[in-house]
Design a protein around this motif. Structure first.
Motif, PDB file in Angstrom:
ATOM      1  N   GLY A   9      -4.010 -29.664   9.012  1.00 36.03           N
ATOM      2  CA  GLY A   9      -4.813 -29.204  10.142  1.00 36.03           C
ATOM      3  C   GLY A   9      -4.730 -27.695  10.298  1.00 36.03           C
ATOM      4  O   GLY A   9      -4.400 -26.970   9.365  1.00 36.03           O
ATOM      5  N   GLU A  10      -5.027 -27.245  11.484  1.00 35.06           N
ATOM      6  CA  GLU A  10      -5.009 -25.807  11.755  1.00 35.06           C
ATOM      7  C   GLU A  10      -3.568 -25.296  11.667  1.00 35.06           C
ATOM      8  O   GLU A  10      -2.665 -25.832  12.297  1.00 35.06           O
ATOM      9  N   LEU A  11      -3.376 -24.249  10.908  1.00 35.45           N
ATOM     10  CA  LEU A  11      -2.046 -23.673  10.740  1.00 35.45           C
ATOM     11  C   LEU A  11      -1.992 -22.292  11.387  1.00 35.45           C
ATOM     12  O   LEU A  11      -2.988 -21.591  11.473  1.00 35.45           O
ATOM     13  N   THR A  12      -0.828 -21.931  11.838  1.00 37.54           N
ATOM     14  CA  THR A  12      -0.594 -20.595  12.382  1.00 37.54           C
ATOM     15  C   THR A  12       0.771 -20.140  11.900  1.00 37.54           C
ATOM     16  O   THR A  12       1.594 -20.947  11.485  1.00 37.54           O
ATOM     17  N   GLU A  13       0.995 -18.859  11.946  1.00 39.12           N
ATOM     18  CA  GLU A  13       2.254 -18.306  11.453  1.00 39.12           C
ATOM     19  C   GLU A  13       3.256 -18.166  12.590  1.00 39.12           C
ATOM     20  O   GLU A  13       2.905 -17.821  13.711  1.00 39.12           O
ATOM     21  N   LEU A  14       4.519 -18.449  12.285  1.00 40.29           N
ATOM     22  CA  LEU A  14       5.605 -18.308  13.235  1.00 40.29           C
ATOM     23  C   LEU A  14       6.670 -17.442  12.591  1.00 40.29           C
ATOM     24  O   LEU A  14       7.156 -17.755  11.502  1.00 40.29           O
ATOM     25  N   LYS A  15       7.026 -16.374  13.235  1.00 43.08           N
ATOM     26  CA  LYS A  15       8.059 -15.492  12.704  1.00 43.08           C
ATOM     27  C   LYS A  15       9.313 -15.681  13.542  1.00 43.08           C
ATOM     28  O   LYS A  15       9.278 -15.540  14.764  1.00 43.08           O
ATOM     29  N   VAL A  16      10.412 -16.041  12.885  1.00 42.62           N
ATOM     30  CA  VAL A  16      11.671 -16.274  13.591  1.00 42.62           C
ATOM     31  C   VAL A  16      12.798 -15.534  12.881  1.00 42.62           C
ATOM     32  O   VAL A  16      12.704 -15.232  11.695  1.00 42.62           O
ATOM     33  N   LYS A  17      13.848 -15.271  13.619  1.00 40.56           N
ATOM     34  CA  LYS A  17      15.043 -14.682  13.032  1.00 40.56           C
ATOM     35  C   LYS A  17      16.118 -15.754  13.029  1.00 40.56           C
ATOM     36  O   LYS A  17      16.459 -16.300  14.083  1.00 40.56           O
ATOM     37  N   ILE A  18      16.623 -16.077  11.832  1.00 41.00           N
ATOM     38  CA  ILE A  18      17.671 -17.073  11.690  1.00 41.00           C
ATOM     39  C   ILE A  18      18.743 -16.534  10.762  1.00 41.00           C
ATOM     40  O   ILE A  18      18.533 -15.531  10.065  1.00 41.00           O
ATOM     41  N   GLU A  19      19.856 -17.197  10.743  1.00 40.64           N
ATOM     42  CA  GLU A  19      20.985 -16.768   9.912  1.00 40.64           C
ATOM     43  C   GLU A  19      20.570 -16.680   8.448  1.00 40.64           C
ATOM     44  O   GLU A  19      19.833 -17.534   7.941  1.00 40.64           O
TER      45      GLU A  19
END
Length: 63
Positions: A9-19
């Protein structure tokens, strides 16, 4: 997991900071499983979401 369709389906970008180690682990898992990191993250979030419905305001009352 490989035979199921996720991240459709519709995708969007997610930017996260993880270890940093988690990123390395995701890269290794993606290589070994021959699936994308995006797919692994989508499945992980779906599983977390199903286990923590209370975070979404859903009240689950098991007998």
């Amino acid at each position: 997991m490989k035979t199921q369709s996720h991240n459709q389906g519709e995708l969007t970008e997610l930017k996260v900071k993880i270890e940093a180690q988690l990123v390395k682990d995701l890269q290794l898992m993606a290589e070994n499983a021959e699936i994308s990191i995006d797919e692994i993250v989508a499945v992980s979030i779906k599983r977390f979401k199903s286990s923590h419905a209370d975070y979404m305001g859903v009240r689950v009352d098991f007998p």
